[in-house]
Design an enzyme around this catalytic site. Sequence first.
Site, PDB file in Angstrom:
ATOM      1  N   GLU A  56      27.100  72.940  -9.683  1.00  0.00           N
ATOM      2  CA  GLU A  56      26.629  71.598 -10.052  1.00  0.00           C
ATOM      3  C   GLU A  56      27.589  70.523  -9.542  1.00  0.00           C
ATOM      4  O   GLU A  56      27.158  69.466  -9.069  1.00  0.00           O
ATOM      5  CB  GLU A  56      26.516  71.477 -11.582  1.00  0.00           C
ATOM      6  CG  GLU A  56      25.529  72.446 -12.223  1.00  0.00           C
ATOM      7  CD  GLU A  56      26.145  73.795 -12.576  1.00  0.00           C
ATOM      8  OE1 GLU A  56      27.070  74.250 -11.861  1.00  0.00           O
ATOM      9  OE2 GLU A  56      25.711  74.403 -13.560  1.00  0.00           O
ATOM     10  N   THR A 168      25.892 116.023   2.150  1.00  0.00           N
ATOM     11  CA  THR A 168      26.822 114.913   2.369  1.00  0.00           C
ATOM     12  C   THR A 168      28.074 115.326   3.134  1.00  0.00           C
ATOM     13  O   THR A 168      28.821 114.472   3.597  1.00  0.00           O
ATOM     14  CB  THR A 168      27.269 114.323   1.024  1.00  0.00           C
ATOM     15  OG1 THR A 168      27.831 115.374   0.236  1.00  0.00           O
ATOM     16  CG2 THR A 168      26.089 113.712   0.290  1.00  0.00           C
ATOM     17  N   ALA A 169      28.349 116.616   3.235  1.00  0.00           N
ATOM     18  CA  ALA A 169      29.523 117.091   3.968  1.00  0.00           C
ATOM     19  C   ALA A 169      29.301 118.557   4.306  1.00  0.00           C
ATOM     20  O   ALA A 169      28.590 119.262   3.579  1.00  0.00           O
ATOM     21  CB  ALA A 169      30.784 116.954   3.120  1.00  0.00           C
ATOM     22  N   SER A 175      32.752 115.282   7.040  1.00  0.00           N
ATOM     23  CA  SER A 175      31.633 114.435   6.635  1.00  0.00           C
ATOM     24  C   SER A 175      31.526 113.206   7.505  1.00  0.00           C
ATOM     25  O   SER A 175      30.597 112.420   7.359  1.00  0.00           O
ATOM     26  CB  SER A 175      31.804 114.030   5.180  1.00  0.00           C
ATOM     27  OG  SER A 175      32.908 113.157   5.065  1.00  0.00           O
ATOM     28  N   THR A 203      38.343 112.385  -2.606  1.00  0.00           N
ATOM     29  CA  THR A 203      38.002 111.655  -1.380  1.00  0.00           C
ATOM     30  C   THR A 203      39.251 111.061  -0.736  1.00  0.00           C
ATOM     31  O   THR A 203      39.392 111.069   0.489  1.00  0.00           O
ATOM     32  CB  THR A 203      36.965 110.550  -1.703  1.00  0.00           C
ATOM     33  OG1 THR A 203      35.791 111.184  -2.215  1.00  0.00           O
ATOM     34  CG2 THR A 203      36.607 109.734  -0.479  1.00  0.00           C
ATOM     35  N   LEU A 211      38.446 101.822   2.366  1.00  0.00           N
ATOM     36  CA  LEU A 211      37.524 101.221   1.400  1.00  0.00           C
ATOM     37  C   LEU A 211      37.621  99.702   1.318  1.00  0.00           C
ATOM     38  O   LEU A 211      37.396  99.116   0.263  1.00  0.00           O
ATOM     39  CB  LEU A 211      37.716 101.844   0.003  1.00  0.00           C
ATOM     40  CG  LEU A 211      37.381 103.332  -0.101  1.00  0.00           C
ATOM     41  CD1 LEU A 211      37.651 103.844  -1.516  1.00  0.00           C
ATOM     42  CD2 LEU A 211      35.921 103.596   0.284  1.00  0.00           C
ATOM     43  N   GLU A 298      31.869 104.878  -4.104  1.00  0.00           N
ATOM     44  CA  GLU A 298      31.822 105.592  -2.813  1.00  0.00           C
ATOM     45  C   GLU A 298      32.724 106.792  -2.959  1.00  0.00           C
ATOM     46  O   GLU A 298      33.914 106.746  -2.646  1.00  0.00           O
ATOM     47  CB  GLU A 298      32.321 104.700  -1.682  1.00  0.00           C
ATOM     48  CG  GLU A 298      31.397 103.558  -1.373  1.00  0.00           C
ATOM     49  CD  GLU A 298      31.728 102.923  -0.014  1.00  0.00           C
ATOM     50  OE1 GLU A 298      31.666 103.634   1.004  1.00  0.00           O
ATOM     51  OE2 GLU A 298      32.059 101.735  -0.008  1.00  0.00           O
ATOM     52  N   GLY A 300      32.909 111.416  -3.636  1.00  0.00           N
ATOM     53  CA  GLY A 300      32.329 112.698  -3.268  1.00  0.00           C
ATOM     54  C   GLY A 300      31.294 113.129  -4.298  1.00  0.00           C
ATOM     55  O   GLY A 300      31.000 112.408  -5.263  1.00  0.00           O
TER      56      GLY A 300
HETATM   57  C1  AOF Z   1      28.040  76.892 -14.005  1.00  0.00           C
HETATM   58  N1  AOF Z   1      27.946  76.795 -12.649  1.00  0.00           N
HETATM   59  O1  AOF Z   1      28.326  77.585 -10.594  1.00  0.00           O
HETATM   60  C2  AOF Z   1      28.953  78.936 -12.405  1.00  0.00           C
HETATM   61  C3  AOF Z   1      28.990  79.043 -13.838  1.00  0.00           C
HETATM   62  O2  AOF Z   1      36.379  79.660 -15.575  1.00  0.00           O
HETATM   63  P1  AOF Z   1      35.282  78.771 -15.091  1.00  0.00           P
HETATM   64  O3  AOF Z   1      35.455  77.355 -15.529  1.00  0.00           O
HETATM   65  O4  AOF Z   1      35.073  78.875 -13.592  1.00  0.00           O
HETATM   66  O5  AOF Z   1      33.927  79.247 -15.806  1.00  0.00           O
HETATM   67  C4  AOF Z   1      33.364  80.485 -15.529  1.00  0.00           C
HETATM   68  C5  AOF Z   1      32.115  80.650 -16.339  1.00  0.00           C
HETATM   69  O6  AOF Z   1      31.177  79.614 -16.001  1.00  0.00           O
HETATM   70  C6  AOF Z   1      31.361  81.955 -16.055  1.00  0.00           C
HETATM   71  O7  AOF Z   1      31.809  82.986 -16.896  1.00  0.00           O
HETATM   72  C7  AOF Z   1      29.932  81.565 -16.339  1.00  0.00           C
HETATM   73  O8  AOF Z   1      29.655  81.565 -17.739  1.00  0.00           O
HETATM   74  C8  AOF Z   1      29.876  80.131 -15.857  1.00  0.00           C
HETATM   75  N2  AOF Z   1      29.505  80.127 -14.434  1.00  0.00           N
HETATM   76  N3  AOF Z   1      28.497  78.001 -14.574  1.00  0.00           N
HETATM   77  O9  AOF Z   1      27.707  75.927 -14.723  1.00  0.00           O
HETATM   78  C9  AOF Z   1      28.396  77.753 -11.833  1.00  0.00           C
HETATM   79  N4  AOF Z   1      29.430  79.912 -11.609  1.00  0.00           N
HETATM   80 ZN    ZN Z   2      29.942  75.061 -14.777  1.00  0.00          ZN
END
Ligand code: AOF
Ligand code: ZN
Length: 365
Positions: A56, A168-169, A175, A203, A211, A298, A300
């Site tokens: 936002e 898988t292997a 593998s 693995t 990884l 990921e 075995g």
């Molecule tokens: C939103 N808009 O784009 C996202 C939200 O630690 P903060 O301040 O970054 O908050 C993380 C929390 O905010 C996350 O656990 C989730 O509840 C919310 N994420 N909220 O308004 C966003 N990514």
């Molecule tokens: Zn937010």
Amino acid sequence: MSFSSDDHRYMARALQLAERGRYITSPNPRVGCVIVRDGRIVGEGWTQPAGQNHAEIQALNDAAARGEDVRGATAYVTLEPCSHFGRTPPCADALVRAGLGRVVSAMEDPNPLVSGNGLRRLNEAGIATASGLLAGDARELNAGFVSRMTRGRPWVRVKIAASADGRTALANGQSQWITGEAARRDVHHWRASACAVLTGIGTVLADNPQLNVRHVATTRQPKRVVVDARLDTPPTAALFNGSDVWVATANPQGPKADALRAAGATLLTCPIDAAGRVDLPALFAELAQRGVNELMVEAGARLSGAVIAAGLADEILLYLAPCLMGHDARALADLPSISAMGDVARMRWADARKLGDDLRLTLRP
Ligand code: AOF
Ligand code: ZN
């Protein structure tokens, strides 16, 4: 609640923007935001890496940079705007200050710190709100975050690459490269999406994998987690290539533990089951505590089988190559034997597609 076709179109655009955060927002959810005024998009944004702006704020900043007036405008957000002070201040307050007229969200935030409070705060400030538009897509995009918030464990995706006869292997353990280039790139896309990639000590000792993400571009590497009850991970393993390695073990003490810590590992202490294996539900709860939304397995046949048998696999990505490996090669996953068809674990094919010469089949319970 009824939504117009314009509402659908703008929310679909917000989902598209949210997707741009796929590899970077962990442990935060991926969110997209579109601000519309007089039938025109005046601002767009998506979630930045943790600690930076939410979607936002990005969209409000975008509108300001374009010199657009957002008073009375509608914001389409793929997740309810937050109402709490986390690493960043509440988005709901920013929307109120900016004078928005209406906020449409795809779903409520499952974070108990928010969970309806964001929409309530907007309502109290006289902003019209609606929620639930394209909710299925929004939930799918953040299945990991929703799982961590509502179940206290990550969304678990088990990757298995196999021959057409489900092997898988080879019996001798060989593998490498059953599937081709396109399938491999796809695996790296899922790794990049994951907060952590989990494997077993078997693995690590047999294949010495890195990884990490190499075949797609990302600015964030997932954590790597090794299930290693007795600390047999060599401190010289290829896993220790810069980004975080967590070793899940029974007893994080002694010279082996010290050597792994010196190599850069973080040791997670886990309860052990009767067979001397790391208790997977406890480990997964610990990973969720540490902010793991999506976990990619990921491993075995043994560890993959244990995850599936414990009912902890939310999705199996089955890559099938057009080759046959013979009856003594390793099976897909070590699972308990079944003697009655009524006891067979039924799943559904959620998706099927061709990647290069291989198939990718997605199974869900
Ligand atoms: C939103 N808009 O784009 C996202 C939200 O630690 P903060 O301040 O970054 O908050 C993380 C929390 O905010 C996350 O656990 C989730 O509840 C919310 N994420 N909220 O308004 C966003 N990514
Ligand atoms: Zn937010």
